[in-house]
Design an enzyme around this catalytic site. Structure first.
Site, PDB file in Angstrom:
ATOM      1  N   CYS A   1      49.488 -11.741 -13.081  1.00 40.83           N
ATOM      2  CA  CYS A   1      49.275 -12.230 -11.710  1.00 40.83           C
ATOM      3  C   CYS A   1      47.789 -12.613 -11.553  1.00 40.83           C
ATOM      4  O   CYS A   1      46.909 -11.757 -11.738  1.00 40.83           O
ATOM      5  CB  CYS A   1      49.662 -11.136 -10.722  1.00 40.83           C
TER       6      CYS A   1
ATOM      7  N   CYS B   1      55.758 -12.098  -4.637  1.00 41.57           N
ATOM      8  CA  CYS B   1      54.323 -12.387  -4.704  1.00 41.57           C
ATOM      9  C   CYS B   1      54.070 -13.900  -4.573  1.00 41.57           C
ATOM     10  O   CYS B   1      54.652 -14.681  -5.319  1.00 41.57           O
ATOM     11  CB  CYS B   1      53.766 -11.891  -6.038  1.00 41.57           C
TER      12      CYS B   1
ATOM     13  N   TYR C   1      20.409  13.173  19.474  1.00 39.81           N
ATOM     14  CA  TYR C   1      20.728  13.216  20.906  1.00 39.81           C
ATOM     15  C   TYR C   1      20.995  14.597  21.498  1.00 39.81           C
ATOM     16  O   TYR C   1      21.384  14.691  22.646  1.00 39.81           O
ATOM     17  CB  TYR C   1      21.891  12.281  21.220  1.00 39.81           C
TER      18      TYR C   1
ATOM     19  N   CYS D   1      52.159  -6.260  -5.581  1.00 39.92           N
ATOM     20  CA  CYS D   1      52.725  -7.046  -6.669  1.00 39.92           C
ATOM     21  C   CYS D   1      52.522  -6.201  -7.929  1.00 39.92           C
ATOM     22  O   CYS D   1      51.396  -5.859  -8.271  1.00 39.92           O
ATOM     23  CB  CYS D   1      51.991  -8.380  -6.814  1.00 39.92           C
TER      24      CYS D   1
ATOM     25  N   LYS E   1      26.344   5.635  23.622  1.00 46.62           N
ATOM     26  CA  LYS E   1      27.150   6.320  22.616  1.00 46.62           C
ATOM     27  C   LYS E   1      27.122   5.469  21.350  1.00 46.62           C
ATOM     28  O   LYS E   1      27.692   4.386  21.313  1.00 46.62           O
ATOM     29  CB  LYS E   1      28.574   6.477  23.128  1.00 46.62           C
TER      30      LYS E   1
ATOM     31  N   ASP F   1      27.984   4.352  17.628  1.00 43.58           N
ATOM     32  CA  ASP F   1      29.242   4.395  16.903  1.00 43.58           C
ATOM     33  C   ASP F   1      28.984   4.574  15.411  1.00 43.58           C
ATOM     34  O   ASP F   1      29.035   3.633  14.628  1.00 43.58           O
ATOM     35  CB  ASP F   1      30.012   3.103  17.179  1.00 43.58           C
TER      36      ASP F   1
ATOM     37  N   GLU G   1       0.836  -1.213   0.000  1.00 42.83           N
ATOM     38  CA  GLU G   1       0.000   0.000   0.000  1.00 42.83           C
ATOM     39  C   GLU G   1       0.865   1.255   0.000  1.00 42.83           C
ATOM     40  O   GLU G   1       0.574   2.238  -0.673  1.00 42.83           O
ATOM     41  CB  GLU G   1      -0.911   0.004   1.241  1.00 42.83           C
TER      42      GLU G   1
ATOM     43  N   SER H   1      33.920  17.607  20.176  1.00 42.84           N
ATOM     44  CA  SER H   1      33.850  16.195  20.556  1.00 42.84           C
ATOM     45  C   SER H   1      33.977  16.098  22.072  1.00 42.84           C
ATOM     46  O   SER H   1      34.425  17.028  22.741  1.00 42.84           O
ATOM     47  CB  SER H   1      34.933  15.397  19.854  1.00 42.84           C
ATOM     48  N   LEU H   2      33.565  14.968  22.613  1.00 42.57           N
ATOM     49  CA  LEU H   2      33.559  14.798  24.057  1.00 42.57           C
ATOM     50  C   LEU H   2      34.886  14.231  24.534  1.00 42.57           C
ATOM     51  O   LEU H   2      35.557  13.497  23.825  1.00 42.57           O
ATOM     52  CB  LEU H   2      32.451  13.828  24.474  1.00 42.57           C
TER      53      LEU H   2
ATOM     54  N   LYS I   1      34.071   4.970  27.439  1.00 34.09           N
ATOM     55  CA  LYS I   1      34.204   3.981  26.361  1.00 34.09           C
ATOM     56  C   LYS I   1      34.270   2.567  26.934  1.00 34.09           C
ATOM     57  O   LYS I   1      35.009   2.316  27.887  1.00 34.09           O
ATOM     58  CB  LYS I   1      35.479   4.256  25.562  1.00 34.09           C
TER      59      LYS I   1
ATOM     60  N   CYS J   1      52.461 -15.144  -8.149  1.00 29.32           N
ATOM     61  CA  CYS J   1      53.166 -15.155  -9.436  1.00 29.32           C
ATOM     62  C   CYS J   1      54.679 -15.041  -9.300  1.00 29.32           C
ATOM     63  O   CYS J   1      55.404 -15.118 -10.296  1.00 29.32           O
ATOM     64  CB  CYS J   1      52.639 -14.041 -10.347  1.00 29.32           C
TER      65      CYS J   1
ATOM     66  N   GLU K   1      23.162   8.173  28.363  1.00 27.75           N
ATOM     67  CA  GLU K   1      22.707   7.687  27.055  1.00 27.75           C
ATOM     68  C   GLU K   1      23.740   6.728  26.488  1.00 27.75           C
ATOM     69  O   GLU K   1      24.896   6.768  26.897  1.00 27.75           O
ATOM     70  CB  GLU K   1      22.580   8.863  26.072  1.00 27.75           C
TER      71      GLU K   1
ATOM     72  N   LYS L   1      25.701  13.462  30.378  1.00 21.89           N
ATOM     73  CA  LYS L   1      25.549  14.912  30.224  1.00 21.89           C
ATOM     74  C   LYS L   1      24.845  15.472  31.449  1.00 21.89           C
ATOM     75  O   LYS L   1      23.820  14.916  31.866  1.00 21.89           O
ATOM     76  CB  LYS L   1      24.678  15.251  29.000  1.00 21.89           C
TER      77      LYS L   1
HETATM   78 ZN   LIG Z   1      51.630 -11.383  -8.333  1.00 26.38          ZN
END
Ligand SMILES: [Zn+2]
Length: 452
Positions: A436, A412, A231, A430, A121, A123, A42, A89-90, A318, A415, A119, A294
């Site tokens: 390769c 490598c 926030y 490489c 945080k 990320d 709908e 920033s905090l 953190k 190769c 609250e 806060k």
């Molecule tokens: Zn390679």
């Protein structure tokens, strides 16, 4: 038939207005309240009707129409915009003792009762939204805190951000800050698709969200299904003195706020909140990396003020990244599509952050060298927000004499070409892009994509 009769009594403009109002409402029910009232089908029918009417009647264009949610494929350079209020920033804390220090500092400076709003945080990537008369007019990234990129067209594709607010006592003009997130499920799906196309993977949902927000094509942004939590409310005339109370108001206007935030009156209540969410956050659909505290009253926030870098009235706690110790069995080297060589540690399986880990990233030659790795070492593996865990240290006490030192390869493994390192780059490459195998495989898929 009833439906058609109604239409004949309605002007085109009235029908457009009605559809817009309905779609805004159903969008809110679905993406913010999690309680859809109509079926997806709908919803799609109404959206298509509105798109058709708008296409036929460009004179009724509205930059906040629900049809703006689908984005456009017009590439756009971002314009830099000054923040009206700087986006600071905090300060970060990592221990209960540092939280107690913060609490004590606030208590001493204020010398009166206060509450602390706790609250989660989130990320993701920070955003500042400006609304005038209930309509979203601008969305700006944090940038360097003083000015950021105007990403309004991309932000309009995020369904949980209201383009037009519900009725309410919001200020004529205000800013609201929040975090734009890529939910785990979307992130996993996106990386799976990228893996199939042999493109480089996003390290974590935060990188994926900020990368997506900076895409030039808003219809791709729309397809990435970003989410957002808001926030902090800023205005010359906020409705309440309390931060918590302002967020409850914002919720009623249509914003998605974390409604399990809580006001704490004591340090113990703060610890309780931290301990609860350190465990419970693992059940959330989006990434979190800590708790934000806060001081609740705006008046008290003003009294406390700012340092050069961050507010004195707020702090982030953190969470500890999860870490385990396990044995390093082998280091293998993978050659990517671009020829970049990535070292991978193969480990004894270990349980970490809810999954069994057998491999970990070693990033590059410098990191291997700085870790002083030997085969058979007991290594510490950490999982932050990353999908691929990383080795962060070695338990040298547990080292056996037999283990061979791990060195970055010189040729490598695919190769045999001698590897090169370009000026200023951490990775070895490489250089043989003509024969390769992993490098030609990519070229073939590009060719077939072009042919399609
Ligand atoms: Zn390679």
């Amino acid at each position: 038939m009833f439906y058609i009769i109604i239409l004949t009594f309605m002007t085109i403009q009235e029908r457009i207005d009605e559809l817009r109002a309905e779609l805004h409402r159903h969008n809110y029910n679905y993406y913010v309240s999690n309680s859809p009232k109509i079926s997806d089908q709908e919803f799609d029918f109404m959206m298509r009707e509105l798109q058709d009417l708008e296409a036929a009647h460009p004179e009724y264009y509205d930059e906040n129409s629900p049809t703006m949610r689908v984005g456009s494929d017009i590439s756009k350079e971002f314009v830099q915009v000054d923040h009206k209020y700087p986006m600071l920033s905090l300060g970060n804390t990592y221990s209960a003792a540092e939280v107690a220090d913060f609490y004590q500092r606030v208590k001493t400076s204020l010398n009166e009762d206060f509450e602390v709003c706790c609250e989660l945080k989130f990320d993701g990537t920070s955003i500042s939204l400006t609304y005038q008369n209930g309509k979203l007019v601008q969305a700006v990234t944090r940038g360097d805190g003083t000015h950021g990129d105007d990403v309004t067209e991309n932000v309009k594709t995020i369904r949980s951000i209201p383009l037009v607010l519900n009725k309410g006592d919001y200020p004529d003009e205000f800013e609201i800050r929040g975090e734009i997130l890529m939910p785990w499920a979307v992130f996993d799906e996106l990386n799976k698709e990228r893996e199939q196309r042999e493109e480089s993977l996003f390290a974590n949902p935060r990188n994926a969200a900020s990368g997506t927000l900076k895409l030039q094509n808003s219809s791709v942004v729309a397809s990435r299904k970003l989410d957002a939590y808001l926030y902090y409310l800023l205005s010359e005339n906020v409705p309440c003195d309390g931060h918590y109370e302002n967020l409850i108001k914002a919720k009623s206007w249509g914003f998605k706020v974390f409604d399990q935030m809580r006001k704490a009156k004591t340090l113990d209540e703060i610890y309780e909140f931290i301990n609860y969410w350190d465990v419970e956050r693992k059940n959330l659909p989006v990434a979190t990396d800590g708790i934000v505290l806060k001081v609740n009253s705006y008046r008290q926030q003003r009294n406390l003020g700012f340092t050069a870098k961050s507010p004195r009235w707020a702090i982030a706690y953190k969470f500890q990244a999860e870490r385990e110790c396990t044995r390093l069995n082998e280091v293998t080297f993978q050659v990517g599509r671009t020829g970049a060589v990535t070292p991978v540690a193969n480990l004894d399986p270990v349980q970490l952050a809810g999954t069994v880990v057998k491999r970990a990233s070693l990033h590059n030659a410098d990191i291997i060298k700085s870790l002083d790795l030997h085969i058979g070492d007991m290594v510490y593996v950490e999982k932050g927000g990353e999908i691929i865990p990383k080795i962060v240290g070695v338990d040298k006490e547990a080292r056996s004499m037999a283990g061979e030192e791990v060195n970055f390869i010189t040729h490598c493994p695919e190769c045999g070409s001698e590897l090169v390192r370009y000026e200023g780059e951490a990775a070895y490459y490489c250089p043989n892009d003509s024969t390769c195998p992993p490098q030609i495989k990519e070229e073939l898929s590009i060719l077939s994509a072009v042919r399609l």
